[in-house]
Design a protein around this motif. Structure first.
Motif, PDB file in Angstrom:
ATOM      1  N   GLN A  41       0.832  -1.195   0.000  1.00 23.42           N
ATOM      2  CA  GLN A  41       0.000   0.000   0.000  1.00 23.42           C
ATOM      3  C   GLN A  41       0.863   1.240   0.000  1.00 23.42           C
ATOM      4  N   VAL A  42       0.393   2.263  -0.652  1.00 26.60           N
ATOM      5  CA  VAL A  42       1.054   3.567  -0.677  1.00 26.60           C
ATOM      6  C   VAL A  42       0.034   4.601  -0.219  1.00 26.60           C
ATOM      7  N   GLN A  43       0.422   5.436   0.706  1.00 25.47           N
ATOM      8  CA  GLN A  43      -0.437   6.536   1.151  1.00 25.47           C
ATOM      9  C   GLN A  43       0.144   7.848   0.628  1.00 25.47           C
ATOM     10  N   LEU A  44      -0.738   8.703   0.134  1.00 17.49           N
ATOM     11  CA  LEU A  44      -0.323   9.977  -0.447  1.00 17.49           C
ATOM     12  C   LEU A  44      -1.089  11.106   0.220  1.00 17.49           C
ATOM     13  N   VAL A  45      -0.372  12.150   0.620  1.00 13.72           N
ATOM     14  CA  VAL A  45      -0.995  13.307   1.253  1.00 13.72           C
ATOM     15  C   VAL A  45      -0.496  14.568   0.569  1.00 13.72           C
ATOM     16  N   GLU A  46      -1.427  15.300  -0.043  1.00  8.80           N
ATOM     17  CA  GLU A  46      -1.080  16.542  -0.730  1.00  8.80           C
ATOM     18  C   GLU A  46      -1.189  17.736   0.210  1.00  8.80           C
ATOM     19  N   SER A  47      -0.422  18.763  -0.113  1.00 16.64           N
ATOM     20  CA  SER A  47      -0.511  20.028   0.610  1.00 16.64           C
ATOM     21  C   SER A  47      -0.018  21.137  -0.312  1.00 16.64           C
ATOM     22  N   GLY A  48      -0.273  22.377   0.083  1.00 15.04           N
ATOM     23  CA  GLY A  48       0.260  23.520  -0.648  1.00 15.04           C
ATOM     24  C   GLY A  48      -0.735  24.264  -1.508  1.00 15.04           C
ATOM     25  N   GLY A  49      -1.958  23.772  -1.600  1.00 18.32           N
ATOM     26  CA  GLY A  49      -2.946  24.482  -2.392  1.00 18.32           C
ATOM     27  C   GLY A  49      -3.340  25.797  -1.743  1.00 18.32           C
ATOM     28  N   GLY A  50      -4.096  26.603  -2.486  1.00 17.42           N
ATOM     29  CA  GLY A  50      -4.541  27.883  -1.948  1.00 17.42           C
ATOM     30  C   GLY A  50      -5.130  28.744  -3.039  1.00 17.42           C
ATOM     31  N   SER A  51      -5.304  30.014  -2.717  1.00 17.93           N
ATOM     32  CA  SER A  51      -5.867  30.979  -3.648  1.00 17.93           C
ATOM     33  C   SER A  51      -4.811  31.999  -4.018  1.00 17.93           C
ATOM     34  N   VAL A  52      -4.669  32.234  -5.313  1.00 16.50           N
ATOM     35  CA  VAL A  52      -3.699  33.206  -5.800  1.00 16.50           C
ATOM     36  C   VAL A  52      -4.308  33.987  -6.947  1.00 16.50           C
ATOM     37  N   GLN A  53      -3.711  35.106  -7.266  1.00 17.03           N
ATOM     38  CA  GLN A  53      -4.139  35.870  -8.423  1.00 17.03           C
ATOM     39  C   GLN A  53      -3.421  35.357  -9.672  1.00 17.03           C
ATOM     40  N   ALA A  54      -4.011  35.629 -10.808  1.00 17.01           N
ATOM     41  CA  ALA A  54      -3.402  35.226 -12.074  1.00 17.01           C
ATOM     42  C   ALA A  54      -1.986  35.782 -12.159  1.00 17.01           C
ATOM     43  N   GLY A  55      -1.096  34.929 -12.664  1.00 21.88           N
ATOM     44  CA  GLY A  55       0.313  35.301 -12.734  1.00 21.88           C
ATOM     45  C   GLY A  55       1.121  34.864 -11.529  1.00 21.88           C
ATOM     46  N   GLY A  56       0.444  34.435 -10.479  1.00 21.38           N
ATOM     47  CA  GLY A  56       1.121  34.025  -9.258  1.00 21.38           C
ATOM     48  C   GLY A  56       1.651  32.606  -9.326  1.00 21.38           C
ATOM     49  N   SER A  57       2.191  32.168  -8.201  1.00 19.64           N
ATOM     50  CA  SER A  57       2.821  30.847  -8.126  1.00 19.64           C
ATOM     51  C   SER A  57       2.363  30.103  -6.879  1.00 19.64           C
ATOM     52  N   LEU A  58       2.389  28.791  -6.991  1.00 16.93           N
ATOM     53  CA  LEU A  58       2.145  27.908  -5.859  1.00 16.93           C
ATOM     54  C   LEU A  58       3.038  26.692  -6.000  1.00 16.93           C
ATOM     55  N   ARG A  59       3.343  26.075  -4.872  1.00 14.17           N
ATOM     56  CA  ARG A  59       4.107  24.842  -4.887  1.00 14.17           C
ATOM     57  C   ARG A  59       3.332  23.782  -4.128  1.00 14.17           C
ATOM     58  N   LEU A  60       2.938  22.737  -4.821  1.00 14.23           N
ATOM     59  CA  LEU A  60       2.229  21.633  -4.202  1.00 14.23           C
ATOM     60  C   LEU A  60       3.231  20.550  -3.784  1.00 14.23           C
ATOM     61  N   SER A  61       2.924  19.893  -2.677  1.00 17.19           N
ATOM     62  CA  SER A  61       3.744  18.792  -2.192  1.00 17.19           C
ATOM     63  C   SER A  61       2.889  17.553  -2.031  1.00 17.19           C
ATOM     64  N   CYS A  62       3.507  16.408  -2.233  1.00 16.99           N
ATOM     65  CA  CYS A  62       2.830  15.120  -2.064  1.00 16.99           C
ATOM     66  C   CYS A  62       3.763  14.214  -1.271  1.00 16.99           C
ATOM     67  N   ALA A  63       3.397  13.951  -0.034  1.00 18.29           N
ATOM     68  CA  ALA A  63       4.188  13.084   0.833  1.00 18.29           C
ATOM     69  C   ALA A  63       3.707  11.651   0.678  1.00 18.29           C
ATOM     70  N   ALA A  64       4.633  10.766   0.342  1.00 24.51           N
ATOM     71  CA  ALA A  64       4.290   9.363   0.126  1.00 24.51           C
ATOM     72  C   ALA A  64       4.819   8.501   1.254  1.00 24.51           C
ATOM     73  N   SER A  65       4.030   7.539   1.668  1.00 27.49           N
ATOM     74  CA  SER A  65       4.460   6.559   2.669  1.00 27.49           C
ATOM     75  C   SER A  65       3.948   5.187   2.267  1.00 27.49           C
ATOM     76  N   GLY A  66       4.470   4.156   2.910  1.00 27.31           N
ATOM     77  CA  GLY A  66       4.103   2.800   2.551  1.00 27.31           C
ATOM     78  C   GLY A  66       5.158   2.202   1.652  1.00 27.31           C
ATOM     79  N   TYR A  67       4.727   1.381   0.660  1.00 21.91           N
ATOM     80  CA  TYR A  67       5.667   0.732  -0.250  1.00 21.91           C
ATOM     81  C   TYR A  67       6.177   1.731  -1.280  1.00 21.91           C
ATOM     82  N   THR A  68       6.987   2.672  -0.832  1.00 20.69           N
ATOM     83  CA  THR A  68       7.420   3.738  -1.717  1.00 20.69           C
ATOM     84  C   THR A  68       8.333   3.231  -2.825  1.00 20.69           C
TER      85      THR A  68
END
Length: 124
Positions: free
Chosen positions: A1-28
Motif C-alpha cells: 500500500q502507498v499513502q499519499l498526502v497533498e498540501s500547498g494548495g490555496g488561492s492566488v491571483q493570475a500570474g502568481g505561483s504555488l508549490r504543491l507537495s505530495c508526501a508518500a508513505s508505505g511501499y514507496t
C-alpha cells in the motif's frame, strides 16, 4: 500500500505561483510513476505532469508546459509540483497519484494510489 498526502494548495491571483507537495508513505519503492492530476467542477480528471522512475523522466500536459515543473525528493519521499504563471483556467482540485504497475503516464486508470486532493484557485 502507498499513502499519499497533498498540501500547498490555496488561492492566488493570475500570474502568481504555488508549490504543491505530495508526501508518500508505505511501499514507496513500488512507485513506477508519480503523477499530478487535476479536476475542475464539471470536468473529467486530467493529467498535469508525471515523473517516470527510476530515471526521473518528466512529462507534461501541453496546457502547463513551460509553467509547471514536477520534481521528487527520494530521500523525503515527496513529489512536488511547482506552478508558475498561474491562470484562472488552472483552478481545480489537484491530486497526487502513484502507479505500482505498468501503464501510461497520462491515464487515470493506470494509477492505483491517489491522495485526497488540494484545492487551487486562481482569480483574474
Amino acid at each position: 500500500q502507498v499513502q499519499l498526502v497533498e498540501s500547498g494548495g490555496g488561492s492566488v491571483q493570475a500570474g502568481g505561483s504555488l508549490r504543491l507537495s505530495c508526501a508518500a508513505s508505505g511501499y514507496t519503492n513500488s512507485r513506477k510513476r508519480m503523477g499530478w492530476f487535476r479536476q475542475a467542477p464539471g470536468k473529467e480528471r486530467e493529467v498535469v505532469a508525471a515523473i517516470i522512475n527510476p530515471f526521473g523522466v518528466t512529462l507534461y500536459a501541453d496546457s502547463v508546459k513551460g509553467r509547471f515543473t514536477i520534481s521528487q525528493d527520494n530521500a523525503q519521499n515527496t513529489v512536488y509540483l511547482e506552478m508558475n504563471s498561474l491562470k484562472p483556467e488552472d483552478t481545480a482540485m489537484y491530486y497526487c497519484a502513484a502507479a505500482s504497475r505498468g501503464g501510461t503516464w497520462s491515464r487515470t486508470d493506470d494509477y492505483n494510489y491517489w491522495g485526497q486532493g488540494t484545492q487551487v484557485t486562481v482569480s483574474s
